[in-house]
Design an enzyme around this catalytic site. Structure first.
Site, short mmCIF file in Angstrom:
data_model
loop_
_atom_site.label_atom_id
_atom_site.label_comp_id
_atom_site.label_asym_id
_atom_site.label_seq_id
_atom_site.Cartn_x
_atom_site.Cartn_y
_atom_site.Cartn_z
N ASP A 21 0.83 -1.23 0.00
CA ASP A 21 0.00 0.00 0.00
C ASP A 21 0.85 1.27 0.00
O ASP A 21 0.61 2.19 -0.78
CB ASP A 21 -1.06 0.00 1.12
CG ASP A 21 -0.53 -0.11 2.53
OD1 ASP A 21 0.69 -0.36 2.72
OD2 ASP A 21 -1.33 0.05 3.48
N GLY A 106 -2.33 -7.64 14.45
CA GLY A 106 -2.22 -7.45 13.00
C GLY A 106 -3.57 -7.43 12.31
O GLY A 106 -3.65 -7.64 11.10
N SER A 108 -5.60 -4.79 12.66
CA SER A 108 -5.93 -3.40 12.47
C SER A 108 -6.85 -2.81 13.54
O SER A 108 -7.76 -2.05 13.24
CB SER A 108 -6.62 -3.28 11.11
OG SER A 108 -6.19 -2.17 10.49
N ASP A 154 -5.58 -0.01 5.85
CA ASP A 154 -6.41 -0.33 7.01
C ASP A 154 -7.54 0.69 7.20
O ASP A 154 -8.68 0.34 7.47
CB ASP A 154 -5.55 -0.39 8.28
CG ASP A 154 -4.40 -1.37 8.13
OD1 ASP A 154 -4.41 -2.18 7.18
OD2 ASP A 154 -3.48 -1.33 8.97
C1 GLA Z 1 0.03 -2.41 8.49
C2 GLA Z 1 -0.16 -1.02 7.91
C3 GLA Z 1 -0.75 -1.08 6.50
C4 GLA Z 1 0.03 -2.05 5.61
C5 GLA Z 1 0.27 -3.37 6.32
C6 GLA Z 1 1.18 -4.29 5.54
O1 GLA Z 1 -1.21 -3.01 8.69
O2 GLA Z 1 -1.01 -0.25 8.72
O3 GLA Z 1 -0.80 0.20 5.94
O4 GLA Z 1 1.22 -1.47 5.18
O5 GLA Z 1 0.82 -3.20 7.62
O6 GLA Z 1 0.58 -4.67 4.35
#
Ligand code: GLA
Length: 363
Positions: A21, A106, A108, A154
Site C-alpha cells: 500500500d 495485526g 488493524s 487499514d
Molecule cells: C500495516 C499497515 C498497512 C500495511 C500493512 C502491511 O497493517 O497499517 O498500511 O502497510 O501493515 O501490508
C-alpha cells in the site's frame, strides 16, 4: 446531558497484497465482523474525556493543546488533531471505547479505533466528512502523530468495506473493486498470540528500503516497476534492497492475479498465490517469524485448505487461510491442537464474515 451516540468501525484481514500500500500498489482486504465502538456524548467545553474498556483509567485532553503522550490514547489525540488541522472544528466530548478486534494482532485494531473515533468526533460536531478524506486523515494521524508510517489500506477498508465482499484497492488512485467470496469458501484467521517488539521500527525501516529502491529506479513508487524492468535493471541494487523490491513487485502482480482467479472461481490458484506471498514476505521482505511460518505450515497440511499466509504488518499476529467452508470446524480443531503441541501456546482462531465499513449504530 446530551444524547449518547454510538459509532463503529471494523478491523480487517488482508487476503493478499502485503506491504504494497505505501508503495502505491494493490491490496485485497476484507473487514472483519469484529469492530471498535465509540459511545460519544457532547460536552459544552473543549475537553475530550476518553475511557476504554480494554485499558484502565480515564484519559483527558484539551482540543486546544493536543500533545503526544506515547500511550494508546494517542490514536484518539492524533485523530482529533488531524480533524482540527483539516478545518473541522470539534467540540468537547466524553468517549467510551469498546471492541472485540484483538489488540496488537495485526488485524488493524488501531485503524478501527482511529476511524470510529474520527467518525464520532466529526459527527458530534455536525461535520459530514467524505469517506476518503476520513480515511486519509486517520492515516495521517497514525503516521504523523503516532509515528508508524503506515499506508492507507487499514483506514480505507474500515471506511469502505462492504458486507460479504473483499476489496481490491488501488492505493495510488484510491479506487476499489468489490469482489464477493464464493459461499463454499471461508476465511479463517489464526492468531499466533505472539507479537514481537520489532513492529514499529522495522516497519518504518522496510518503508525506507522501498523508498531507496524507488529512487534507484527513478520512479515515484515501486508500483511503477514491473517484473520485467525489475529483472533487467535491479542488478545495481544492494542485496537487501533488491529483495525488498522484488517482494513488492511480485506481490503487486499476485494481487491482480488473485483477483482474476477469484472471479474465475479458481480457489486453487488463489491459494497458491497466498502461499507464494507468504514465502516472499518471509524470505525477501523478512517480516514473518517462526510462529507465523509454523501456523502456515500446519494449515497447509490440512485437507480443505487452499492457501495460507501471514496477514498485516508481520513480526507476529495472524495468518489468513482460505478454506472449504464445510471443513472449517475440523481444520480449526486440527490447527489449534497442533500449534498448541508445538509451541505450548493456545492460539485463537476466528472465522471472518466480511462486514460493512464504519457507520453510526442507530438504536
Ligand atoms: C500495516 C499497515 C498497512 C500495511 C500493512 C502491511 O497493517 O497499517 O498500511 O502497510 O501493515 O501490508
Amino acid at each position: 446531558m446530551s444524547a449518547v451516540r454510538k459509532f463503529r468501525a471494523p478491523g480487517r484481514v488482508n487476503l493478499i497484497g502485503e506491504h504494497t500500500d505505501y508503495n502505491g500498489g494493490f491490496v485485497f482486504p476484507a473487514a472483519l465482523d469484529r469492530a471498535t465502538t465509540v459511545c460519544a456524548a457532547q460536552r459544552p467545553d473543549r475537553k475530550v474525556l476518553v475511557r476504554s474498556l480494554q485499558y484502565p483509567g480515564t484519559v483527558e485532553f484539551d482540543l486546544d493543546h493536543i500533545v503526544r503522550q506515547g500511550d494508546w490514547a494517542d490514536y484518539v489525540r492524533g485523530v482529533a488533531l488531524q480533524l482540527e488541522l483539516a478545518g473541522y472544528r470539534l467540540q468537547g466530548a466524553n468517549l467510551e471505547i469498546d471492541g472485540d478486534v484483538p489488540l496488537g494482532a495485526g488485524l488493524s485494531s488501531s485503524a478501527a479505533l482511529e476511524v470510529s473515533t474520527a467518525l464520532a468526533l466529526s459527527s458530534l460536531a455536525g461535520h459530514r466528512i467524505p469517506r476518503q478524506e476520513l480515511a486519509l486523515l486517520c492515516q495521517r494521524a497514525e503516521s504523523e502523530f503516532v509515528g508508524l508510517r503506515c499506508g492507507i489500506m487499514d483506514q480505507y477498508i474500515a471506511c469502505f468495506a462492504q458486507e460479504g465482499k473483499a476489496l481490491v484497492i488501488d492505493c495510488r488512485s484510491l479506487e476499489s473493486r468489490a469482489v464477493a467470496l464464493p459461499p463454499q469458501l471461508c476465511l479463517m484467521i489464526c492468531n499466533t498470540m505472539v507479537r514481537h517488539e520489532l513492529t514499529g521500527s522495522e516497519y518504518n525501516r522496510r518503508r525506507e528500503d522501498c523508498e531507496a529502491a524507488a529512487s534507484y529506479f527513478g520512479v515515484p513508487a515501486l508500483r511503477d516497476i514491473d517484473l520485467k524492468n525489475f529483472e533487467r535493471y535491479s542488478g545495481g541494487l544492494e542485496d537487501r534492497i533488491r529483495r525488498r523490491c522484488r517482494h513488492v513487485v511480485t506481490e503487486n502482480a499476485r494481487v491482480l492475479a488473485a483477483e482474476k482467479s477469484l472471479a474465475a472461481g479458481d480457489a486453487q490458484e488463489f491459494g497458491r498465490l497466498m502461499v507464494e506471498s507468504h514465502a516472499s514476505l518471509r524470505d525477501d521482505f523478512e517480516v514473518s517469524c517462526p510462529e507465523l511460518d509454523l501456523m502456515v505450515e500446519l494449515a497447509l497440511e490440512c485437507q480443505g485448505v487452499y492457501g495460507a499466509r501471514m496477514t498485516g504488518g508481520g513480526f507476529g499476529g495472524c495468518t489468513v487461510n482460505l478454506v472449504e467452508a464445510h471443513q472449517a470446524a475440523a481444520i480449526r480443531e486440527r490447527i489449534a491442537q497442533q500449534y498448541r503441541q508445538r509451541t505450548a501456546i493456545q492460539p485463537e482462531i476466528y472465522l471472518c464474515l466480511p462486514s460493512a465499513g464504519c457507520h453510526e449504530v442507530l438504536a
